[in-house]
Design an enzyme around this catalytic site. Structure first.
Site, PDB file in Angstrom:
ATOM      1  N   ASP B   7       0.799  -1.212  -0.032  1.00  0.00           N
ATOM      2  CA  ASP B   7       0.199  -0.055  -0.022  1.00  0.00           C
ATOM      3  C   ASP B   7       1.007   1.206   0.015  1.00  0.00           C
ATOM      4  O   ASP B   7       2.255   1.151   0.286  1.00  0.00           O
ATOM      5  CB  ASP B   7      -1.227   0.111   1.216  1.00  0.00           C
ATOM      6  CG  ASP B   7      -1.977   1.093   1.185  1.00  0.00           C
ATOM      7  OD1 ASP B   7      -2.271   1.529   0.129  1.00  0.00           O
ATOM      8  OD2 ASP B   7      -2.109   1.735   2.273  1.00  0.00           O
ATOM      9  N   SER B   8       0.310   2.441  -0.397  1.00  0.00           N
ATOM     10  CA  SER B   8       1.150   3.505  -0.107  1.00  0.00           C
ATOM     11  C   SER B   8       1.097   4.219   1.203  1.00  0.00           C
ATOM     12  O   SER B   8       1.970   5.021   1.492  1.00  0.00           O
ATOM     13  CB  SER B   8       0.358   4.605  -1.092  1.00  0.00           C
ATOM     14  OG  SER B   8      -0.870   5.015  -0.440  1.00  0.00           O
ATOM     15  N   GLY B  40      -3.958   6.734  -5.276  1.00  0.00           N
ATOM     16  CA  GLY B  40      -5.253   7.290  -5.816  1.00  0.00           C
ATOM     17  C   GLY B  40      -5.271   8.143  -7.105  1.00  0.00           C
ATOM     18  O   GLY B  40      -5.813   7.603  -8.153  1.00  0.00           O
ATOM     19  N   CYS B  70      -4.934  -1.937  -1.483  1.00  0.00           N
ATOM     20  CA  CYS B  70      -4.875  -0.689  -2.021  1.00  0.00           C
ATOM     21  C   CYS B  70      -5.957  -0.920  -3.272  1.00  0.00           C
ATOM     22  O   CYS B  70      -5.716  -1.626  -4.187  1.00  0.00           O
ATOM     23  CB  CYS B  70      -3.951  -0.099  -2.296  1.00  0.00           C
ATOM     24  SG  CYS B  70      -4.096   1.436  -3.407  1.00  0.00           S
ATOM     25  N   ASN B  71      -7.106  -0.530  -3.503  1.00  0.00           N
ATOM     26  CA  ASN B  71      -7.895  -0.491  -4.539  1.00  0.00           C
ATOM     27  C   ASN B  71      -7.541   0.152  -5.571  1.00  0.00           C
ATOM     28  O   ASN B  71      -7.462  -0.279  -6.981  1.00  0.00           O
ATOM     29  CB  ASN B  71      -9.261   0.015  -4.292  1.00  0.00           C
ATOM     30  CG  ASN B  71     -10.137  -0.756  -3.283  1.00  0.00           C
ATOM     31  OD1 ASN B  71     -10.828  -1.557  -3.482  1.00  0.00           O
ATOM     32  ND2 ASN B  71     -10.188  -0.293  -2.154  1.00  0.00           N
ATOM     33  N   GLU B 147      -7.432  11.132   5.970  1.00  0.00           N
ATOM     34  CA  GLU B 147      -6.182  11.746   6.147  1.00  0.00           C
ATOM     35  C   GLU B 147      -5.985  12.646   7.164  1.00  0.00           C
ATOM     36  O   GLU B 147      -5.115  12.792   7.795  1.00  0.00           O
ATOM     37  CB  GLU B 147      -5.275  11.847   4.982  1.00  0.00           C
ATOM     38  CG  GLU B 147      -5.210  10.619   3.996  1.00  0.00           C
ATOM     39  CD  GLU B 147      -4.018   9.444   4.451  1.00  0.00           C
ATOM     40  OE1 GLU B 147      -3.362   9.939   5.037  1.00  0.00           O
ATOM     41  OE2 GLU B 147      -4.282   8.307   3.947  1.00  0.00           O
ATOM     42  N   CYS B 179     -11.994   1.848  -1.503  1.00  0.00           N
ATOM     43  CA  CYS B 179     -10.962   2.515  -0.963  1.00  0.00           C
ATOM     44  C   CYS B 179     -10.835   2.101   0.531  1.00  0.00           C
ATOM     45  O   CYS B 179     -11.691   2.227   1.315  1.00  0.00           O
ATOM     46  CB  CYS B 179     -11.086   3.974  -1.005  1.00  0.00           C
ATOM     47  SG  CYS B 179      -9.554   4.731  -0.351  1.00  0.00           S
ATOM     48  N   THR B 180      -9.617   1.701   0.685  1.00  0.00           N
ATOM     49  CA  THR B 180      -9.221   1.051   2.222  1.00  0.00           C
ATOM     50  C   THR B 180      -9.455   2.076   3.314  1.00  0.00           C
ATOM     51  O   THR B 180      -9.582   1.699   4.556  1.00  0.00           O
ATOM     52  CB  THR B 180      -7.947   0.519   2.364  1.00  0.00           C
ATOM     53  OG1 THR B 180      -6.988   1.440   2.027  1.00  0.00           O
ATOM     54  CG2 THR B 180      -7.649  -0.548   1.495  1.00  0.00           C
ATOM     55  N   HIS B 181      -9.425   3.401   2.803  1.00  0.00           N
ATOM     56  CA  HIS B 181      -9.633   4.602   3.889  1.00  0.00           C
ATOM     57  C   HIS B 181     -11.028   4.694   4.362  1.00  0.00           C
ATOM     58  O   HIS B 181     -11.488   5.137   5.541  1.00  0.00           O
ATOM     59  CB  HIS B 181      -9.264   5.829   3.302  1.00  0.00           C
ATOM     60  CG  HIS B 181      -7.855   5.943   3.025  1.00  0.00           C
ATOM     61  ND1 HIS B 181      -7.006   5.369   2.345  1.00  0.00           N
ATOM     62  CD2 HIS B 181      -6.870   6.875   3.887  1.00  0.00           C
ATOM     63  CE1 HIS B 181      -5.709   6.019   2.508  1.00  0.00           C
ATOM     64  NE2 HIS B 181      -5.807   6.556   3.340  1.00  0.00           N
TER      65      HIS B 181
END
Lengths: 255, 255
Positions: B7-8, B40, B70-71, B147, B179-181
């Site tokens: 992931d980032s 993203g 991560c999508n 974030e 999205c994982t967020h």
């Protein structure tokens, strides 16, 4: 005279365009470090490594000075020395805001990193003295809003309103735009803020400085990019209104 | 058995945690490519270069499979082959959404890149047939909102409402969180969407797959990071609720 520009993408085009308008004869090397886009939320040590690598690269291409066309990186390098002069936006943006204010009440909006650094606050007080009142607000959604391209309509209005809300009761007469993306939202700032608030964009002061400090050249512009060339050329063409050609390079970061 | 995660940043911790819960004995190597955070808005060719470099690095550390946590990266690599199996979130997220829907009307929210790729749309129709109705909406401000850490209060409510507005009249019974967020905003999705809408998080299905496909190991977890170690360890500790130790590495991207 060749001068370099560094940004994480096309946000710095506003600075490049201002310098092009005020000092057309300078030779310009624009480095878009899109592989590390965006700089805004990045820790200071990563930005320092990026600026160091950019200086090395641009100097190898003959640049004799570097303009940081991005507030987040400008706030990090403040006070540091590099092999060539590095000109940031903070000091000159603060100077322009101090010239513009009559009441001494200044609002600053920027990314989290720029606000957290306290750079604008420090420079505004250094230049304007202790009687200057500064209200600094992190507005982390405004750059993504501009990137999304949806800068008009009710949704955009609502988002800008909620991000500016800490400023609305502050009776400021100057709003310092502490991120190169924000001038794209000027129409919404004007709609939301009381009449008579002056919007200050640091790009304009930096362009005047570059014109006064450096002379000569043939007015060429070269573009370098660390990520996708195709995407950068496409977005660059849209933002500048003319086709551009970029060359892909790698930046080796030393931590 | 060692499996890698990419992931980032810490967004993929939700996937790591699910796999840890469902397959605790697997040895896990988590690569946070924070130097290229966020994935993203990144063009496909940059993400491909990143995934390729991550596969090479993780394979050198003994990983026999890679989970894309991560999508945005999952949507880019769909259908491509790598030296080790690369498991993305899209197919398994779509599977879970098809199982969860009764009315056949599914909403998908994700970053611009994931929506533009059309991957979720394709998989939902492939698995659910032509009678499935899919409404895909890019919600580029939701990841920056998470974030920023300000996921409650009136401003956050207003932003989520404006981003979800294209879905409100669609009569969906499943919202796929692309999205994982986004699971960090579940409380707001529940408040805004009609009662009875099921929220589907692909992480859970991918964890089940990993548990079914792979066995053995000592349950170790190692962290690697391409940007600031200090910042990653600090945020990681906050998100995981326990201290973590990470090692800095560089990824060489080949375009």
């Amino acid at each position: 005279m060749r001068i370099g520009f560094l940004d994480s993408g096309v946000g710095g085009f506003s600075v490049l365009s201002e310098v092009q308008r005020k000092a057309p004869e300078l030779d310009k090397l624009y480095l878009a470090d899109t592989a590390h886009f965006p700089f805004g939320p990045r820790p200071g040590e990563e930005i320092l490594a990026i600026v160091g690598a950019a200086v090395r690269f641009l100097q190898s291409k003959g640049a004799e000075a570097l303009v940081l066309a991005c507030n987040s990186s400008s706030s990090v390098v403040e006070g540091l020395s590099f092999p060539i002069p590095v000109i940031g936006l903070i000091e000159h943006g603060a100077k322009a805001a101090i010239s513009a204010t009559r009441s001494g009440r200044i609002g600053v909006i920027a990314t989290e990193g720029t606000i957290r650094s306290g750079s604008y606050d420090r420079w505004l007080h250094r230049l304007g003295g202790p009687s200057i009142y500064v209200k600094s607000v992190a507005t982390p959604l405004l750059a993504p809003l501009v990137e999304s391209g949806r800068t008009s309509g009710r949704a955009a209005f609502g988002i800008v309103l909620s991000q500016l809300s800490p400023l609305l009761e502050e009776d400021i007469d100057v709003l310092l735009l502490g991120c190169t993306h924000y001038p794209f939202l000027n129409h919404l700032f004007r709609e939301i803020l009381p009449e008579g608030v002056t919007l200050v964009d640091p790009a304009s002061s930096v362009a005047e400085l570059a014109r006064d400090l450096y002379q000569g050249g043939e007015g060429s512009i070269e573009f370098y990019v660390t990520g996708s060339v195709k995407v950068f050329e496409k977005i660059g063409r849209k933002v500048l209104g003319a086709p551009i050609r970029a060359q892909r390079i790698s930046l080796n970061l030393h931590f």
